[in-house]
Write an enzyme that holds these catalytic residues in place. Structure first.
Site, PDB file in Angstrom:
ATOM      1  CE  LYS A 146      26.694  13.216 -36.539  1.00  0.00           C
ATOM      2  NZ  LYS A 146      27.701  12.466 -37.344  1.00  0.00           N
TER       3      LYS A 146
ATOM      4  CG  ASP B 281      22.356   6.011 -37.967  1.00  0.00           C
ATOM      5  OD1 ASP B 281      21.524   5.330 -38.560  1.00  0.00           O
ATOM      6  OD2 ASP B 281      23.580   5.849 -38.074  1.00  0.00           O
TER       7      ASP B 281
HETATM    8  C1  LIG Z   1      26.367  10.289 -30.633  1.00  0.00           C
HETATM    9  C2  LIG Z   1      27.262   9.855 -31.734  1.00  0.00           C
HETATM   10  N1  LIG Z   1      28.471   9.386 -31.430  1.00  0.00           N
HETATM   11  C3  LIG Z   1      29.321   8.983 -32.392  1.00  0.00           C
HETATM   12  C4  LIG Z   1      28.976   9.027 -33.729  1.00  0.00           C
HETATM   13  C5  LIG Z   1      29.947   8.549 -34.751  1.00  0.00           C
HETATM   14  O1  LIG Z   1      30.363   9.547 -35.616  1.00  0.00           O
HETATM   15  P1  LIG Z   1      30.892   9.161 -37.073  1.00  0.00           P
HETATM   16  O2  LIG Z   1      29.743   8.591 -37.832  1.00  0.00           O
HETATM   17  O3  LIG Z   1      31.398  10.444 -37.627  1.00  0.00           O
HETATM   18  O4  LIG Z   1      31.950   8.139 -36.885  1.00  0.00           O
HETATM   19  C6  LIG Z   1      27.716   9.504 -34.087  1.00  0.00           C
HETATM   20  C7  LIG Z   1      27.303   9.564 -35.487  1.00  0.00           C
HETATM   21  O5  LIG Z   1      26.224   9.929 -35.838  1.00  0.00           O
HETATM   22  C8  LIG Z   1      26.829   9.937 -33.075  1.00  0.00           C
HETATM   23  O6  LIG Z   1      25.620  10.406 -33.347  1.00  0.00           O
END
Ligand SMILES: Cc1ncc(COP(=O)(O)O)c(C=O)c1O
Length: 400
Positions: free
Chosen positions: A82, A124
């Site tokens: 991220k 989150d």
């Molecule tokens: C560690 C991690 N993996 C996957 C995701 C999923 O990404 P997206 O919300 O763009 O689908 C997030 C989203 O915050 C994340 O923090």
């Protein structure tokens, strides 16, 4: 628990694989935006491509031909992929608002102009950390909204990046609504990782930042093309940024793309089943906390609706199993958090269901590509699940 409770699978029409990556997708991510993002991000202090880790032993254990994982734990020392998106979004916003170049802003030559800009978002955990980090790097201010289920560990990690924290009742989607209202009243700029009608420019920048990871991955994989790409989804931004560039560059030769969600947060799956953006039906209570989104990002959907080949939702129990498997892999132990290990969790859930394997062509000849999208972003939760501290896992240098 029976197999039906463990996995739901929806297949996209196979004819989609013949479709070309068109203007609807390019307006979100294109070769041009990918190159632009990479040119900017690769000049940030501390940039280095994260490793693509080959795990032949784990592949043998699972009964597949190969398994490689893009390991995002050490991305800019922020713990997840991220970092690429949130900070790139902030920088693009600051350049737009002040009329200065991103280069000048990062070099501190525009401190006078950016100091009065406040960026904000709901999160989150990981996106907020990235936005706070980007704002601090550039000398701007950030306010980060957390819903009631975000753990204290994640709150501390965001505050440590220089953000002001606002706690709000309800779910992630409630915090998205609340930050949008407050920003309107106070003149702040929302840097969101999800889009909504009339708000697309900034989340597109965020996804373009993520695509740097995919471009690294495509270079690192060389001539060994994976047969399947399993990628986890919250609002779908990561999955679209992973699948989109493969589709754009390889067309029908791209790996079979499987989007993985928890049963409790199934908005992308529901959209696929209904053939149009549809809210999730789950409680949003899942151990894969960063995937707990109830509404797919329309921008991400633009790529996923035709670019993804299958959509699965899985029982929570596969995530701790996947984390533990990665931590204990004898040849190359890796630290991946609950959401980070979700791609492997999707593989485990599929392998436990012979008919699902059949339907997506997963067999002994498959060569899998996964993304460990985060490390132990909340160490207390990690210790509870894996039974060891992240620093005691013995991750080798190749995992850095
Ligand atoms: C560690 C991690 N993996 C996957 C995701 C999923 O990404 P997206 O919300 O763009 O689908 C997030 C989203 O915050 C994340 O923090």
């Amino acid at each position: 628990m029976g197999a039906a409770d463990d996995l739901r699978l929806h297949l996209n029409a196979p004819r989609n694989r013949g479709l070309t990556y068109g203007p609807a997708q390019s307006r979100v991510i294109s070769r041009e935006t990918r190159e632009q993002a990479r040119a900017v991000i690769s000049r940030w202090p501390g940039y280095a491509p994260t490793p693509l880790v080959d795990l032949p032993r784990l592949a043998r254990r699972l009964g597949v031909a190969g398994l490689r994982i893009k390991h995002e734990r050490h991305r800019f020392d922020l713990g997840s992929f991220k970092a690429l998106g949130g900070a790139y979004g902030v920088l693009r916003v600051l350049a737009r608002e002040t009329g200065r170049s991103m280069e000048d802003i990062i070099a501190g030559r525009s401190a006078d102009a950016v100091r009065d800009v406040t960026v904000c978002c709901a999160t989150d955990g990981n996106h907020g950390r990235a936005v706070a980090w980007g704002a601090t790097l550039a000398g701007a201010r950030s306010v980060i909204y957390l819903h009631e289920h975000v753990s204290p560990g994640r709150e501390e990690a965001i505050a440590a990046r220089g953000a002001r924290i606002v706690r709000v009742p309800g779910t992630y989607d409630d915090s998205v609504r609340m930050v949008a209202e407050d920003a309107r009243r106070r003149g702040w700029i929302v840097v969101s990782d999800t889009s909504w009608p009339g708000y697309e420019e900034i989340p597109a920048w965020v996804m373009q930042g993520y695509s740097v990871m995919t471009d690294e991955m495509m270079e690192q994989m060389g001539d060994r093309h994976p047969t399947h790409l399993f990628v986890q989804a919250g609002v779908g931004g990561l999955a679209a940024a992973a699948i989109g560039p493969f589709w754009e560059d390889l067309g029908s030769r791209r790996p079979f793309g499987v989007v993985v969600e928890p049963h409790a947060a199934d908005c992308v799956y529901q959209s696929a089943v209904h053939g149009a953006l549809t809210d999730g039906t789950g409680s949003l209570e899942t151990v894969m906390a960063c995937l707990a989104a109830g509404r797919t990002s329309p921008l991400a959907w633009e790529i996923l609706r035709e670019g993804a080949d299958a959509f699965i939702t899985i029982a929570d129990r596969f995530a701790p199993a996947a984390m533990t498997m990665l931590a204990r892999d004898a040849s190359m132990p890796l630290v991946a958090g609950e959401s980070g290990a979700a791609g492997l969790a999707g593989v485990l859930a599929t392998l436990a269901d012979a008919s699902a394997c059949d339907r997506i062509g997963l067999d002994a000849g498959s060569d899998l590509l996964l993304i460990a999208s985060e490390g132990a972003t909340d160490p207390a939760i990690y210790i509870r699940i894996v039974g060891a501290r992240p620093e005691d896992i013995g991750e080798a240098a190749a995992g850095r």
